[in-house]
Design a protein around this motif. Structure first.
Motif, PDB file in Angstrom:
ATOM      1  N   VAL A   7       0.835  -1.195   0.000  1.00 29.56           N
ATOM      2  CA  VAL A   7       0.000   0.000   0.000  1.00 29.56           C
ATOM      3  C   VAL A   7       0.871   1.247   0.000  1.00 29.56           C
ATOM      4  O   VAL A   7       1.886   1.297   0.683  1.00 29.56           O
ATOM      5  CB  VAL A   7      -0.915   0.033   1.254  1.00 29.56           C
ATOM      6  CG1 VAL A   7      -1.665   1.344   1.365  1.00 29.56           C
ATOM      7  CG2 VAL A   7      -1.890  -1.130   1.251  1.00 29.56           C
ATOM      8  N   TRP A  27      -9.867   2.393 -11.444  1.00 31.07           N
ATOM      9  CA  TRP A  27      -9.287   1.682 -10.317  1.00 31.07           C
ATOM     10  C   TRP A  27     -10.387   1.093  -9.452  1.00 31.07           C
ATOM     11  O   TRP A  27     -11.434   1.707  -9.252  1.00 31.07           O
ATOM     12  CB  TRP A  27      -8.401   2.606  -9.497  1.00 31.07           C
ATOM     13  CG  TRP A  27      -7.193   3.097 -10.256  1.00 31.07           C
ATOM     14  CD1 TRP A  27      -7.018   3.115 -11.615  1.00 31.07           C
ATOM     15  CD2 TRP A  27      -6.013   3.642  -9.696  1.00 31.07           C
ATOM     16  NE1 TRP A  27      -5.789   3.642 -11.917  1.00 31.07           N
ATOM     17  CE2 TRP A  27      -5.160   3.978 -10.765  1.00 31.07           C
ATOM     18  CE3 TRP A  27      -5.603   3.898  -8.407  1.00 31.07           C
ATOM     19  CZ2 TRP A  27      -3.911   4.540 -10.569  1.00 31.07           C
ATOM     20  CZ3 TRP A  27      -4.361   4.463  -8.201  1.00 31.07           C
ATOM     21  CH2 TRP A  27      -3.518   4.775  -9.279  1.00 31.07           C
ATOM     22  N   ARG A  28     -10.151  -0.098  -8.940  1.00 33.12           N
ATOM     23  CA  ARG A  28     -11.141  -0.820  -8.133  1.00 33.12           C
ATOM     24  C   ARG A  28     -11.167  -0.274  -6.705  1.00 33.12           C
ATOM     25  O   ARG A  28     -10.121  -0.140  -6.050  1.00 33.12           O
ATOM     26  CB  ARG A  28     -10.766  -2.305  -8.101  1.00 33.12           C
ATOM     27  CG  ARG A  28     -11.734  -3.176  -7.327  1.00 33.12           C
ATOM     28  CD  ARG A  28     -11.249  -4.612  -7.223  1.00 33.12           C
ATOM     29  NE  ARG A  28     -10.085  -4.696  -6.341  1.00 33.12           N
ATOM     30  CZ  ARG A  28      -8.925  -5.254  -6.668  1.00 33.12           C
ATOM     31  NH1 ARG A  28      -8.744  -5.798  -7.858  1.00 33.12           N
ATOM     32  NH2 ARG A  28      -7.916  -5.284  -5.809  1.00 33.12           N
ATOM     33  N   ASP A  30     -11.532  -1.097  -3.196  1.00 31.40           N
ATOM     34  CA  ASP A  30     -11.406  -2.312  -2.401  1.00 31.40           C
ATOM     35  C   ASP A  30     -12.123  -2.197  -1.064  1.00 31.40           C
ATOM     36  O   ASP A  30     -12.706  -3.165  -0.584  1.00 31.40           O
ATOM     37  CB  ASP A  30      -9.930  -2.624  -2.125  1.00 31.40           C
ATOM     38  CG  ASP A  30      -9.132  -2.855  -3.380  1.00 31.40           C
ATOM     39  OD1 ASP A  30      -9.673  -3.487  -4.311  1.00 31.40           O
ATOM     40  OD2 ASP A  30      -7.982  -2.399  -3.442  1.00 31.40           O
ATOM     41  N   GLN A  43      -9.476   2.565   0.074  1.00 31.21           N
ATOM     42  CA  GLN A  43      -8.385   1.815  -0.562  1.00 31.21           C
ATOM     43  C   GLN A  43      -8.808   1.456  -1.968  1.00 31.21           C
ATOM     44  O   GLN A  43      -9.891   0.906  -2.182  1.00 31.21           O
ATOM     45  CB  GLN A  43      -8.057   0.548   0.225  1.00 31.21           C
ATOM     46  CG  GLN A  43      -6.948  -0.267  -0.419  1.00 31.21           C
ATOM     47  CD  GLN A  43      -6.515  -1.445   0.434  1.00 31.21           C
ATOM     48  OE1 GLN A  43      -6.613  -1.417   1.649  1.00 31.21           O
ATOM     49  NE2 GLN A  43      -6.019  -2.483  -0.216  1.00 31.21           N
ATOM     50  N   LEU A  44      -7.941   1.757  -2.950  1.00 25.74           N
ATOM     51  CA  LEU A  44      -8.195   1.452  -4.355  1.00 25.74           C
ATOM     52  C   LEU A  44      -6.979   0.779  -4.964  1.00 25.74           C
ATOM     53  O   LEU A  44      -5.853   1.001  -4.530  1.00 25.74           O
ATOM     54  CB  LEU A  44      -8.506   2.729  -5.137  1.00 25.74           C
ATOM     55  CG  LEU A  44      -9.804   3.425  -4.757  1.00 25.74           C
ATOM     56  CD1 LEU A  44      -9.532   4.546  -3.790  1.00 25.74           C
ATOM     57  CD2 LEU A  44     -10.506   3.944  -5.978  1.00 25.74           C
ATOM     58  N   THR A  45      -7.218  -0.020  -6.000  1.00 30.37           N
ATOM     59  CA  THR A  45      -6.141  -0.738  -6.673  1.00 30.37           C
ATOM     60  C   THR A  45      -6.217  -0.507  -8.174  1.00 30.37           C
ATOM     61  O   THR A  45      -7.274  -0.697  -8.777  1.00 30.37           O
ATOM     62  CB  THR A  45      -6.239  -2.255  -6.380  1.00 30.37           C
ATOM     63  OG1 THR A  45      -6.197  -2.449  -4.967  1.00 30.37           O
ATOM     64  CG2 THR A  45      -5.098  -3.020  -7.028  1.00 30.37           C
ATOM     65  N   SER A  49      -2.621  -4.428 -10.779  1.00 29.41           N
ATOM     66  CA  SER A  49      -1.593  -4.158  -9.779  1.00 29.41           C
ATOM     67  C   SER A  49      -1.743  -5.055  -8.555  1.00 29.41           C
ATOM     68  O   SER A  49      -2.851  -5.421  -8.172  1.00 29.41           O
ATOM     69  CB  SER A  49      -1.672  -2.695  -9.331  1.00 29.41           C
ATOM     70  OG  SER A  49      -0.680  -2.408  -8.380  1.00 29.41           O
ATOM     71  N   SER A  52      -1.826  -1.283  -3.740  1.00 28.53           N
ATOM     72  CA  SER A  52      -2.978  -0.393  -3.685  1.00 28.53           C
ATOM     73  C   SER A  52      -2.563   0.979  -3.169  1.00 28.53           C
ATOM     74  O   SER A  52      -1.441   1.168  -2.703  1.00 28.53           O
ATOM     75  CB  SER A  52      -4.045  -0.969  -2.739  1.00 28.53           C
ATOM     76  OG  SER A  52      -4.459  -2.233  -3.149  1.00 28.53           O
TER      77      SER A  52
END
Length: 147
Positions: A7, A27-28, A30, A43-45, A49, A52
């Motif tokens: 992270v 971006w996902r 999370d 939190q994004l990913t 990747s 995150s």
């Protein structure tokens, strides 16, 4: 013992604005948590990747926009740039560095266009989030040995 970067904490001034920006990039999301005294974390990913980003209120004391040189490895910097432009992101033109090894800070060493030899690790484009946190797309087609 393995140590994996998991992270990166980004300092932002407006969580909702940052959420909108990064989800616009595809971006996902999370997780999103809230807690006492206005604590809020998202939190994004990025697609593909293993690492995150996290941002929010009460997450860091760093100044919003102070993270620079955050690197996103892409297979084709021109296609990645075009995708971000389609999503409404203000992205620099593709460039390579006059020094030929890695990009220098600032814009003084930027040479327009991708690396003439299209060497892996040598072509870039950059953008910032709404707070000014700086991202760099780096074209990576062949990893260095051991990577």
């Amino acid at each position: 013992m393995d140590m994996k970067l998991e992270v990166v904490v980004l300092p932002v001034s407006d969580v909702d604005r940052a959420l909108h920006f990064y989800t616009t990039l595809g971006w996902r999301l999370d997780a999103e948590f809230t807690g006492e005294n206005g604590f809020r974390l998202a939190q994004l990913t990025p697609p593909g990747s293993q690492a995150s980003i996290i941002f929010g209120h009460g997450v860091t004391t760093a100044e919003p926009g102070s993270s620079q040189g955050l690197l996103l490895a892409v297979e084709d910097v021109e296609k990645a740039r075009a995708d971000l432009v389609e999503r409404g992101v203000n992205v620099s033109e593709v460039y390579h560095d006059a020094g030929g090894v890695f990009y220098h800070s600032g814009t003084d060493y930027r040479v327009p266009g991708p690396d003439p030899e299209r060497r892996s690790y040598s072509s870039f484009a950059s953008f910032t989030d709404p707070d000014g946190n700086g991202w760099v797309l780096q074209e990576l087609t062949t990893r260095l040995p051991g990577r």
